[in-house]
Design a protein around this motif. Structure first.
Motif, PDB file in Angstrom:
ATOM      1  N   GLU A 116      11.163  68.363 121.391  1.00 41.34           N
ATOM      2  CA  GLU A 116       9.819  68.835 121.748  1.00 41.34           C
ATOM      3  C   GLU A 116       9.939  70.117 122.560  1.00 41.34           C
ATOM      4  O   GLU A 116      10.951  70.325 123.233  1.00 41.34           O
ATOM      5  CB  GLU A 116       9.077  67.781 122.586  1.00 41.34           C
ATOM      6  CG  GLU A 116       8.674  66.596 121.753  1.00 41.34           C
ATOM      7  CD  GLU A 116       7.994  65.517 122.579  1.00 41.34           C
ATOM      8  OE1 GLU A 116       7.668  65.774 123.755  1.00 41.34           O
ATOM      9  OE2 GLU A 116       7.793  64.413 122.044  1.00 41.34           O
ATOM     10  N   LYS A 117       8.893  70.963 122.514  1.00 42.09           N
ATOM     11  CA  LYS A 117       8.920  72.218 123.263  1.00 42.09           C
ATOM     12  C   LYS A 117       9.112  71.928 124.752  1.00 42.09           C
ATOM     13  O   LYS A 117       8.375  71.127 125.331  1.00 42.09           O
ATOM     14  CB  LYS A 117       7.598  72.977 123.037  1.00 42.09           C
ATOM     15  CG  LYS A 117       7.610  74.386 123.599  1.00 42.09           C
ATOM     16  CD  LYS A 117       6.270  75.097 123.366  1.00 42.09           C
ATOM     17  CE  LYS A 117       6.230  76.417 124.110  1.00 42.09           C
ATOM     18  NZ  LYS A 117       4.871  76.996 124.149  1.00 42.09           N
ATOM     19  N   ILE A 118      10.083  72.564 125.363  1.00 47.00           N
ATOM     20  CA  ILE A 118      10.355  72.378 126.794  1.00 47.00           C
ATOM     21  C   ILE A 118       9.151  72.893 127.584  1.00 47.00           C
ATOM     22  O   ILE A 118       8.759  74.051 127.435  1.00 47.00           O
ATOM     23  CB  ILE A 118      11.638  73.135 127.223  1.00 47.00           C
ATOM     24  CG1 ILE A 118      12.858  72.665 126.403  1.00 47.00           C
ATOM     25  CG2 ILE A 118      11.893  72.999 128.720  1.00 47.00           C
ATOM     26  CD1 ILE A 118      14.079  73.584 126.503  1.00 47.00           C
ATOM     27  N   PRO A 144      11.879  73.350 119.486  1.00 44.70           N
ATOM     28  CA  PRO A 144      11.301  73.783 118.206  1.00 44.70           C
ATOM     29  C   PRO A 144      10.770  75.229 118.203  1.00 44.70           C
ATOM     30  O   PRO A 144      10.462  75.760 117.137  1.00 44.70           O
ATOM     31  CB  PRO A 144      10.145  72.793 117.988  1.00 44.70           C
ATOM     32  CG  PRO A 144      10.488  71.611 118.818  1.00 44.70           C
ATOM     33  CD  PRO A 144      11.213  72.146 120.016  1.00 44.70           C
ATOM     34  N   VAL A 145      10.660  75.866 119.360  1.00 41.90           N
ATOM     35  CA  VAL A 145      10.076  77.211 119.436  1.00 41.90           C
ATOM     36  C   VAL A 145      11.102  78.280 119.847  1.00 41.90           C
ATOM     37  O   VAL A 145      11.182  79.334 119.225  1.00 41.90           O
ATOM     38  CB  VAL A 145       8.863  77.225 120.407  1.00 41.90           C
ATOM     39  CG1 VAL A 145       8.315  78.632 120.602  1.00 41.90           C
ATOM     40  CG2 VAL A 145       7.764  76.290 119.897  1.00 41.90           C
ATOM     41  N   ARG A 146      11.853  78.014 120.902  1.00 39.04           N
ATOM     42  CA  ARG A 146      12.731  79.035 121.494  1.00 39.04           C
ATOM     43  C   ARG A 146      14.134  79.015 120.883  1.00 39.04           C
ATOM     44  O   ARG A 146      14.670  77.950 120.625  1.00 39.04           O
ATOM     45  CB  ARG A 146      12.840  78.794 122.995  1.00 39.04           C
ATOM     46  CG  ARG A 146      11.503  78.771 123.728  1.00 39.04           C
ATOM     47  CD  ARG A 146      11.705  78.266 125.143  1.00 39.04           C
ATOM     48  NE  ARG A 146      10.501  78.218 125.925  1.00 39.04           N
ATOM     49  CZ  ARG A 146       9.807  77.117 126.188  1.00 39.04           C
ATOM     50  NH1 ARG A 146      10.187  75.946 125.696  1.00 39.04           N
ATOM     51  NH2 ARG A 146       8.722  77.173 126.938  1.00 39.04           N
ATOM     52  N   TYR A 147      14.716  80.198 120.719  1.00 37.97           N
ATOM     53  CA  TYR A 147      16.092  80.262 120.227  1.00 37.97           C
ATOM     54  C   TYR A 147      16.848  81.422 120.863  1.00 37.97           C
ATOM     55  O   TYR A 147      16.256  82.346 121.417  1.00 37.97           O
ATOM     56  CB  TYR A 147      16.129  80.370 118.705  1.00 37.97           C
ATOM     57  CG  TYR A 147      15.370  81.534 118.103  1.00 37.97           C
ATOM     58  CD1 TYR A 147      15.830  82.844 118.213  1.00 37.97           C
ATOM     59  CD2 TYR A 147      14.201  81.318 117.381  1.00 37.97           C
ATOM     60  CE1 TYR A 147      15.143  83.901 117.633  1.00 37.97           C
ATOM     61  CE2 TYR A 147      13.509  82.366 116.791  1.00 37.97           C
ATOM     62  CZ  TYR A 147      13.986  83.649 116.919  1.00 37.97           C
ATOM     63  OH  TYR A 147      13.305  84.697 116.345  1.00 37.97           O
ATOM     64  N   ILE A 148      18.179  81.353 120.734  1.00 40.28           N
ATOM     65  CA  ILE A 148      19.051  82.468 121.095  1.00 40.28           C
ATOM     66  C   ILE A 148      19.367  83.221 119.810  1.00 40.28           C
ATOM     67  O   ILE A 148      19.594  82.613 118.762  1.00 40.28           O
ATOM     68  CB  ILE A 148      20.352  81.956 121.749  1.00 40.28           C
ATOM     69  CG1 ILE A 148      20.017  81.192 123.036  1.00 40.28           C
ATOM     70  CG2 ILE A 148      21.317  83.106 122.040  1.00 40.28           C
ATOM     71  CD1 ILE A 148      21.224  80.553 123.685  1.00 40.28           C
ATOM     72  N   TYR A 153      18.489  77.279 118.091  1.00 39.63           N
ATOM     73  CA  TYR A 153      17.282  76.810 118.782  1.00 39.63           C
ATOM     74  C   TYR A 153      17.590  75.969 120.019  1.00 39.63           C
ATOM     75  O   TYR A 153      18.532  75.168 120.012  1.00 39.63           O
ATOM     76  CB  TYR A 153      16.423  75.997 117.816  1.00 39.63           C
ATOM     77  CG  TYR A 153      15.553  76.884 116.937  1.00 39.63           C
ATOM     78  CD1 TYR A 153      14.262  77.203 117.324  1.00 39.63           C
ATOM     79  CD2 TYR A 153      16.040  77.427 115.757  1.00 39.63           C
ATOM     80  CE1 TYR A 153      13.467  78.029 116.544  1.00 39.63           C
ATOM     81  CE2 TYR A 153      15.249  78.255 114.959  1.00 39.63           C
ATOM     82  CZ  TYR A 153      13.956  78.550 115.364  1.00 39.63           C
ATOM     83  OH  TYR A 153      13.176  79.373 114.592  1.00 39.63           O
TER      84      TYR A 153
END
Lengths: 216, 216
Positions: free
Chosen positions: A101-103, A17-21, A14
């Motif tokens: 936090e979400k970027i 909290p939302v995006r990941y590789i 991650y």
């Protein structure tokens, strides 16, 4: 009958909290190998990243998210296993900083600093006991056989299976099985279950029962 | 009966032929909204990123991978739709350079330059005809309602639904529905199907049948 650890599926790293590789590894090859191993009468522990695939009911499944999680679970379970097959595609890079936090979008480019994750199969290969074996998978887009033999040696594997991106999120696969000398000892193409059946028969014969090898 | 476009699921932005950036959006909220819309007698076109979710048989499903793909397919299908619901979680960043071969590990950190992708819902909102409507979703980890109203205005939505990361890859959701004035006109918590049924009833009443609103 022996106890086999199978690592399977992708991992996720991650950014926030939302995006990941991640990657498109589906866990299907791991499920097919588990099915083949169970059919040969072996016990199977699967350490798997998040996948939609349903693993065979006879296998014990340990769910993980990140590569660090996969390594920790694999090391723990490997101590009581006779061998390991690393068919997972763990993320080999992770963000140096994970935001809590979400970027938020700013309209500007975003620079992401990635660092390498620990290598699960290499760690198992380097720390295995004399009575344990490790089989790796190498997924490469070019110089496939050469890169597979480099990985075989670097990761202290007893066999390595070389495949290409066709393997990802697919029902079919096309592989070469290489021994410690880097010699191709089997080539299989077809459904993942067919490929898994052949590979598991070779692993059973050469690493578990230790039947003397015959040239291809 | 009207025709509704639903964008659903995540998108993927590849770094190389294997690795990508994505998120855990499962397409379940999109599937639940499609089911609710079909039950109200509407026609449904779903533009979806890669998901394991099975969409209702009555919906037409257009499969896409990247945010650019999702935008192109959505713009094409929106011309023949009466409204759009953007419940997808398209990647909003993509690598500036996509490598054609798998990036080999070097032992060194890797710097990834990311740029923003086009905004699918904002593009539909900005280009909609007077007889079309657009409903967006805002997923935020903090300042949820404030950020939702900012997005509502910026994306020219006729309604926006605010939810949190609990929505991701989950069977449940907890949302607020905001009108163009930023007023909360519904709050729903429960299974995604329950939430979708309530949201679709509100969309049907306020945007499709245009029944005068009653205060909450």
């Amino acid at each position: 009958m022996v106890k086999i650890l199978i690592t399977s599926g992708p991992t996720r790293q991650y950014l926030d909290p939302v995006r990941y590789i991640s990657n498109a590894s589906s866990g299907r090859m791991g499920a097919a190998l588990a099915t083949a191993a169970l059919q040969l009468g072996h016990e199977v522990v699967i350490v798997s990243g998040p996948v939609p695939t349903v693993y065979p009911a006879g296998a014990r499944v340990i769910s993980v998210v990140t590569t660090d999680d996969m390594l920790a679970a694999s090391q723990e379970w490997f101590t009581e296993c006779d061998g390991a097959i690393g068919v997972a595609a763990p993320c080999d890079y992770m963000p140096q900083i994970v935001e809590t936090e979400k970027i938020a979008k700013t309209g500007e480019p975003l620079t992401l600093q990635l660092i390498e994750t620990p290598d699960v199969v290499a760690t198992l290969g380097q720390t295995k006991r004399d009575d344990q074996w490790v089989v790796g998978f190498a997924l490469e887009t070019n110089d496939r056989r050469f890169r597979a033999t480099v990985k075989l040696e670097k990761k202290h594997c007893d066999m390595i299976i070389s495949n290409g991106p066709i393997a990802m999120d697919s029902d079919v696969n096309d592989v070469e099985l290489l021994d410690t000398a880097g010699e191709v000892i089997a080539r299989v193409k077809g459904t993942k279950q067919k490929v898994a059946d052949v590979l598991m028969t070779e692993i059973d014969r050469r690493l578990i029962r230790k039947t003397p090898a015959t040239p291809l």
